[in-house]
Design an enzyme around this catalytic site. Structure first.
Site, PDB file in Angstrom:
ATOM      1  N   PHE A 113       0.123 -18.338 -18.589  1.00  4.27           N
ATOM      2  CA  PHE A 113       0.734 -19.445 -17.822  1.00  4.27           C
ATOM      3  C   PHE A 113       1.901 -18.980 -16.934  1.00  4.27           C
ATOM      4  CE2 PHE A 113       4.120 -22.904 -18.637  1.00  4.27           C
ATOM      5  CZ  PHE A 113       3.910 -23.515 -17.406  1.00  4.27           C
ATOM      6  N   ILE A 135      -0.511  -4.393 -24.939  1.00  2.00           N
ATOM      7  CA  ILE A 135       0.808  -3.736 -24.786  1.00  2.00           C
ATOM      8  C   ILE A 135       1.092  -2.781 -25.941  1.00  2.00           C
ATOM      9  CG2 ILE A 135       1.877  -5.478 -23.299  1.00  2.00           C
ATOM     10  CD1 ILE A 135       3.330  -6.573 -25.805  1.00  2.00           C
ATOM     11  N   PHE A 181       5.914 -10.592 -20.164  1.00  2.00           N
ATOM     12  CA  PHE A 181       5.528 -11.957 -20.545  1.00  2.00           C
ATOM     13  C   PHE A 181       4.553 -11.946 -21.722  1.00  2.00           C
ATOM     14  CE2 PHE A 181       6.360 -12.381 -15.953  1.00  2.00           C
ATOM     15  CZ  PHE A 181       7.164 -13.513 -15.916  1.00  2.00           C
ATOM     16  N   ALA A 215       2.677 -12.172 -24.887  1.00  2.00           N
ATOM     17  CA  ALA A 215       3.102 -12.683 -26.196  1.00  2.00           C
ATOM     18  C   ALA A 215       2.070 -13.639 -26.741  1.00  2.00           C
ATOM     19  CB  ALA A 215       4.444 -13.426 -26.069  1.00  2.00           C
ATOM     20  N   SER A 223       2.210 -17.220 -27.990  1.00  2.00           N
ATOM     21  CA  SER A 223       3.275 -18.134 -27.559  1.00  2.00           C
ATOM     22  C   SER A 223       3.250 -19.522 -28.206  1.00  2.00           C
ATOM     23  CB  SER A 223       3.209 -18.284 -26.031  1.00  2.00           C
ATOM     24  OG  SER A 223       2.012 -18.940 -25.666  1.00  2.00           O
ATOM     25  N   THR A 250      13.006 -16.686 -25.218  1.00  2.00           N
ATOM     26  CA  THR A 250      12.954 -18.155 -25.297  1.00  2.00           C
ATOM     27  C   THR A 250      14.226 -18.710 -25.947  1.00  2.00           C
ATOM     28  OG1 THR A 250      11.884 -19.925 -26.571  1.00  2.00           O
ATOM     29  CG2 THR A 250      11.568 -17.737 -27.400  1.00  2.00           C
ATOM     30  N   ASP A 251      14.540 -19.948 -25.607  1.00  2.00           N
ATOM     31  CA  ASP A 251      15.697 -20.592 -26.248  1.00  2.00           C
ATOM     32  C   ASP A 251      15.432 -20.857 -27.734  1.00  2.00           C
ATOM     33  OD1 ASP A 251      13.847 -22.654 -25.955  1.00  2.00           O
ATOM     34  OD2 ASP A 251      15.252 -24.086 -25.086  1.00  2.00           O
ATOM     35  N   GLU A 252      14.155 -20.757 -28.135  1.00  2.00           N
ATOM     36  CA  GLU A 252      13.821 -21.064 -29.534  1.00  2.00           C
ATOM     37  C   GLU A 252      14.428 -20.052 -30.506  1.00  2.00           C
ATOM     38  OE1 GLU A 252       9.787 -22.430 -30.192  1.00  2.00           O
ATOM     39  OE2 GLU A 252       9.629 -23.113 -28.126  1.00  2.00           O
ATOM     40  N   TYR A 257       6.908 -17.893 -34.798  1.00  2.00           N
ATOM     41  CA  TYR A 257       6.921 -17.527 -33.375  1.00  2.00           C
ATOM     42  C   TYR A 257       8.325 -17.152 -32.921  1.00  2.00           C
ATOM     43  CZ  TYR A 257       7.546 -18.410 -28.356  1.00  2.00           C
ATOM     44  OH  TYR A 257       7.928 -18.314 -27.035  1.00  2.00           O
ATOM     45  N   LYS A 299      10.002 -13.536 -31.610  1.00  2.00           N
ATOM     46  CA  LYS A 299      10.683 -13.357 -30.314  1.00  2.00           C
ATOM     47  C   LYS A 299      12.124 -12.871 -30.537  1.00  2.00           C
ATOM     48  CE  LYS A 299       9.287 -14.252 -26.698  1.00  2.00           C
ATOM     49  NZ  LYS A 299       8.492 -13.457 -25.710  1.00  2.00           N
ATOM     50  N   ASN A 332       8.761 -24.688 -20.482  1.00  2.00           N
ATOM     51  CA  ASN A 332       8.230 -24.750 -19.110  1.00  2.00           C
ATOM     52  C   ASN A 332       7.081 -25.750 -19.024  1.00  2.00           C
ATOM     53  OD1 ASN A 332       8.461 -21.494 -17.534  1.00  2.00           O
ATOM     54  ND2 ASN A 332       9.838 -22.383 -19.047  1.00  2.00           N
ATOM     55  N   ARG A 351       5.112 -31.347 -37.554  1.00  2.00           N
ATOM     56  CA  ARG A 351       4.992 -29.888 -37.620  1.00  2.00           C
ATOM     57  C   ARG A 351       5.941 -29.366 -38.695  1.00  2.00           C
ATOM     58  NH1 ARG A 351       6.507 -26.939 -32.074  1.00  2.00           N
ATOM     59  NH2 ARG A 351       4.297 -27.041 -31.601  1.00  2.00           N
TER      60      ARG A 351
HETATM   61  P1  NAD Z   1       0.715 -17.717 -22.589  1.00  2.00           P
HETATM   62  O1  NAD Z   1       0.284 -17.804 -24.014  1.00  2.00           O
HETATM   63  O2  NAD Z   1       0.211 -18.708 -21.604  1.00  2.00           O
HETATM   64  O3  NAD Z   1       0.346 -16.260 -22.016  1.00  2.00           O
HETATM   65  C1  NAD Z   1       0.510 -15.094 -22.738  1.00  2.00           C
HETATM   66  C2  NAD Z   1      -0.293 -13.989 -22.044  1.00  2.00           C
HETATM   67  O4  NAD Z   1      -0.072 -12.759 -22.770  1.00  2.00           O
HETATM   68  C3  NAD Z   1      -1.798 -14.236 -22.035  1.00  2.00           C
HETATM   69  O5  NAD Z   1      -2.314 -13.947 -20.750  1.00  2.00           O
HETATM   70  C4  NAD Z   1      -2.330 -13.260 -23.073  1.00  2.00           C
HETATM   71  O6  NAD Z   1      -3.659 -12.809 -22.800  1.00  2.00           O
HETATM   72  C5  NAD Z   1      -1.320 -12.125 -22.970  1.00  2.00           C
HETATM   73  N1  NAD Z   1      -1.244 -11.317 -24.196  1.00  2.00           N
HETATM   74  C6  NAD Z   1      -1.126 -11.764 -25.470  1.00  2.00           C
HETATM   75  N2  NAD Z   1      -1.077 -10.724 -26.323  1.00  2.00           N
HETATM   76  C7  NAD Z   1      -1.135  -9.595 -25.569  1.00  2.00           C
HETATM   77  C8  NAD Z   1      -1.095  -8.218 -25.856  1.00  2.00           C
HETATM   78  N3  NAD Z   1      -1.009  -7.772 -27.122  1.00  2.00           N
HETATM   79  N4  NAD Z   1      -1.149  -7.320 -24.843  1.00  2.00           N
HETATM   80  C9  NAD Z   1      -1.258  -7.752 -23.562  1.00  2.00           C
HETATM   81  N5  NAD Z   1      -1.318  -9.051 -23.218  1.00  2.00           N
HETATM   82  C10 NAD Z   1      -1.247  -9.962 -24.207  1.00  2.00           C
HETATM   83  O7  NAD Z   1       2.296 -17.716 -22.654  1.00  2.00           O
HETATM   84  P2  NAD Z   1       3.358 -18.299 -21.600  1.00  2.00           P
HETATM   85  O8  NAD Z   1       3.624 -19.716 -21.916  1.00  2.00           O
HETATM   86  O9  NAD Z   1       2.961 -17.907 -20.224  1.00  2.00           O
HETATM   87  O10 NAD Z   1       4.646 -17.472 -22.030  1.00  2.00           O
HETATM   88  C11 NAD Z   1       4.937 -16.199 -21.440  1.00  2.00           C
HETATM   89  C12 NAD Z   1       6.192 -15.650 -22.065  1.00  2.00           C
HETATM   90  O11 NAD Z   1       7.278 -16.543 -21.851  1.00  2.00           O
HETATM   91  C13 NAD Z   1       6.101 -15.463 -23.581  1.00  2.00           C
HETATM   92  O12 NAD Z   1       6.737 -14.254 -23.910  1.00  2.00           O
HETATM   93  C14 NAD Z   1       6.845 -16.644 -24.156  1.00  2.00           C
HETATM   94  O13 NAD Z   1       7.425 -16.315 -25.390  1.00  2.00           O
HETATM   95  C15 NAD Z   1       7.899 -16.874 -23.086  1.00  2.00           C
HETATM   96  N6  NAD Z   1       8.398 -18.258 -22.940  1.00  2.00           N
HETATM   97  C16 NAD Z   1       7.509 -19.288 -22.784  1.00  2.00           C
HETATM   98  C17 NAD Z   1       7.994 -20.589 -22.595  1.00  2.00           C
HETATM   99  C18 NAD Z   1       7.052 -21.746 -22.385  1.00  2.00           C
HETATM  100  O14 NAD Z   1       7.505 -22.889 -22.325  1.00  2.00           O
HETATM  101  N7  NAD Z   1       5.749 -21.544 -22.224  1.00  2.00           N
HETATM  102  C19 NAD Z   1       9.373 -20.817 -22.580  1.00  2.00           C
HETATM  103  C20 NAD Z   1      10.258 -19.730 -22.745  1.00  2.00           C
HETATM  104  C21 NAD Z   1       9.736 -18.454 -22.914  1.00  2.00           C
HETATM  105  P1  TYD Z   2       4.915 -27.251 -27.545  1.00  2.00           P
HETATM  106  O1  TYD Z   2       4.355 -27.550 -26.201  1.00  2.00           O
HETATM  107  O2  TYD Z   2       3.993 -26.676 -28.574  1.00  2.00           O
HETATM  108  O3  TYD Z   2       6.182 -26.307 -27.317  1.00  2.00           O
HETATM  109  P2  TYD Z   2       7.319 -25.812 -28.369  1.00  2.00           P
HETATM  110  O4  TYD Z   2       6.877 -26.120 -29.738  1.00  2.00           O
HETATM  111  O5  TYD Z   2       7.361 -24.345 -28.121  1.00  2.00           O
HETATM  112  O6  TYD Z   2       8.569 -26.513 -27.966  1.00  2.00           O
HETATM  113  O7  TYD Z   2       5.529 -28.573 -28.154  1.00  2.00           O
HETATM  114  C1  TYD Z   2       6.553 -29.285 -27.489  1.00  2.00           C
HETATM  115  C2  TYD Z   2       6.984 -30.427 -28.371  1.00  2.00           C
HETATM  116  O8  TYD Z   2       5.909 -31.350 -28.492  1.00  2.00           O
HETATM  117  C3  TYD Z   2       7.316 -29.999 -29.791  1.00  2.00           C
HETATM  118  O9  TYD Z   2       8.424 -30.775 -30.253  1.00  2.00           O
HETATM  119  C4  TYD Z   2       6.088 -30.336 -30.593  1.00  2.00           C
HETATM  120  C5  TYD Z   2       5.525 -31.542 -29.853  1.00  2.00           C
HETATM  121  N1  TYD Z   2       4.046 -31.683 -29.873  1.00  2.00           N
HETATM  122  C6  TYD Z   2       3.462 -32.894 -30.274  1.00  2.00           C
HETATM  123  O10 TYD Z   2       4.162 -33.861 -30.641  1.00  2.00           O
HETATM  124  N2  TYD Z   2       2.114 -32.999 -30.257  1.00  2.00           N
HETATM  125  C7  TYD Z   2       1.294 -31.963 -29.875  1.00  2.00           C
HETATM  126  O11 TYD Z   2       0.056 -32.108 -29.899  1.00  2.00           O
HETATM  127  C8  TYD Z   2       1.909 -30.733 -29.457  1.00  2.00           C
HETATM  128  C9  TYD Z   2       1.068 -29.567 -29.032  1.00  2.00           C
HETATM  129  C10 TYD Z   2       3.290 -30.653 -29.466  1.00  2.00           C
END
Ligand code: NAD
Ligand code: TYD
Length: 367
Positions: A12, A63, A84, A86, A88, A137-139, A162, A166, A192, A304
């Site tokens: 993503f 990786i 990126f 991970a 996730s 991540t802020d998590e 998770y 991280k 995001n 959860r």
């Molecule tokens: P995502 O799950 O959409 O994408 C992860 C990508 O990493 C995928 O394309 C997957 O194929 C690849 N991948 C997984 N394991 C791998 C490996 N061992 N080697 C090579 N590639 C591998 O995740 P995302 O939401 O795009 O998040 C990207 C990064 O940003 C992550 O590190 C996540 O922790 C961080 N992040 C995400 C959010 C969010 O809201 N999505 C917020 C803050 C930080």
């Molecule tokens: P998520 O998108 O999984 O991100 P994160 O857990 O990393 O913050 O979830 C966002 C919020 O939405 C989280 O508080 C859990 C909640 N959630 C639901 O209530 N229902 C769902 O089906 C999912 C996937 C998440």
């Protein structure tokens, strides 16, 4: 001419980042390494692979693969690593944490180690032309009560497997900076949303379910709070931090946009309904869905485990040191996001049917 080594670029945020930088910096090259797990989808960067064959190289791989990562360093002169890659999704980490440790911890360790060996690092001054940016991540800060914000000085108190994985990676990045003088940067962004997000995460999952008249599973009381940022603003922040951030630095990224989950779900229902009713382009689609797009789809389900109550970022450091501020208001970003999913039903259907794996991998890798 700089070369970016982007890992996880078929996911993503990584794919949005590739789109952003390939357009913004016309003179850069990008090497994308992605394992194409369930979350990786070549369709996300198909256009860029077709349009910029000389500037974007895709390599399918892990990786953790030492030989492959070394090959990448030996073949290209890497300036920036942006990691990126991970696992996730918090819910998956609760089911089975092992792959989270393999990728999010050991994978990062492998990248750090090879960067340290391949980049000729001095002992005193940081090299200015190389950076290792860990997308975190802020998590990692854990959960907030009703008040307060995460700053870069907040304690690291991860609550899910998770976020623990991280946080572990962040500790390793810090250690390689301190011990080996590796010019690292850690960014910690809030949740995001935007195009190309895998439909297991809250916003795309709810959009997909609303469109298909399926129940909308809200965990617990729906009052958990997340701080939402449009993915393009995150990508812009990473780009700016690479150029202006201090080596060894940590930067929180967020846009002061806190909202409860239940409010997000209700907003999605309302905005989707509006778009279908008022936008000519969706008239045909609307005709089949009129009767069920309403709040009766909301279903409160079991909470959860260890569900963090509230995340909220204090982004003042990145504003002050790097000059970054979010530009996209949630009200606009969420409508654009819903439109994107409406306009890209094929993308969504390929994922939900599972066909995206075979279809795109064969199409690209057989060339
Ligand atoms: P995502 O799950 O959409 O994408 C992860 C990508 O990493 C995928 O394309 C997957 O194929 C690849 N991948 C997984 N394991 C791998 C490996 N061992 N080697 C090579 N590639 C591998 O995740 P995302 O939401 O795009 O998040 C990207 C990064 O940003 C992550 O590190 C996540 O922790 C961080 N992040 C995400 C959010 C969010 O809201 N999505 C917020 C803050 C930080
Ligand atoms: P998520 O998108 O999984 O991100 P994160 O857990 O990393 O913050 O979830 C966002 C919020 O939405 C989280 O508080 C859990 C909640 N959630 C639901 O209530 N229902 C769902 O089906 C999912 C996937 C998440």
């Amino acid at each position: 001419m700089k070369t970016y080594f982007v890992t996880g670029g078929a996911g993503f945020i990584g794919s949005n980042f590739i789109k952003y930088i390939i357009d913004k910096h016309q003179d850069i090259k990008i090497v994308c390494l992605d394992k194409l797990t369930y979350a990786g989808n070549l369709a996300n960067i198909e256009e860029e692979l077709n349009n910029y064959p000389d500037r974007l190289t895709f390599i399918k791989g892990d990786i953790n693969n030492q030989e492959l990562v070394e090959y990448i360093f030996d073949t290209w002169e890497i300036n920036y690593i942006v990691n990126f890659a991970a696992e996730s999704h918090v819910d998956r980490s609760i089911e089975d944490a092992e792959v989270f440790l393999k990728t999010n911890v050991l994978g990062v360790q492998n990248l750090l180690n090879i960067a340290k060996d391949k980049w000729d690092l001095g002992e005193r001054e940081y090299r200015n032309d190389v950076r290792f940016l860990q997308v975190s991540t802020d998590e990692v800060y854990g959960s907030l009560g009703k008040r307060g914000y995460f700053t870069e000085e907040s304690n690291i108190q991860p609550n899910s497997p998770y976020s623990a994985s991280k946080a572990s990676a962040d500790m390793l990045v810090r250690a390689y900076n301190e011990t080996h003088n590796l010019p690292t940067i850690i960014t910690r962004c809030s949740n995001n949303y935007g195009p190309y997000q895998f439909p297991e995460k809250l916003i795309p999952l709810m959009i997909n379910n609303i469109l298909n008249g399926k129940e909308l599973p809200v965990y617990g009381d729906g009052l958990n709070v997340r701080d939402w940022l449009y993915v393009k603003d995150h990508c812009r922040a990473i780009d700016m931090v690479l150029e202006k951030g201090k080596a060894g630095g940590v930067y929180n990224i967020g846009g002061h946009n806190e909202e409860t989950n239940i409010k997000i779900v209700k907003t999605l229902i309302k905005e989707l309904d509006n778009l279908l009713k008022e936008n000519e382009a969706y008239k045909e689609m609307a005709a089949t869905k009129d009767d069920y797009i309403n709040e009766s789809l909301i279903t409160f389900v079991k909470d959860r485990l260890g569900h963090d109550k509230r995340y909220a970022i204090d982004p003042s450091k990145i504003k002050k040191e790097v000059g970054w501020e979010p530009t996209i208001m949630f009200e606009d970003g969420i409508v654009d996001t819903i439109k994107w999913y409406l306009d890209n039903q094929d993308w969504l259907k390929l994922i939900t049917s599972g066909d995206y794996k075979n279809y795109y991998e064969e199409m690209y890798l057989d060339r």
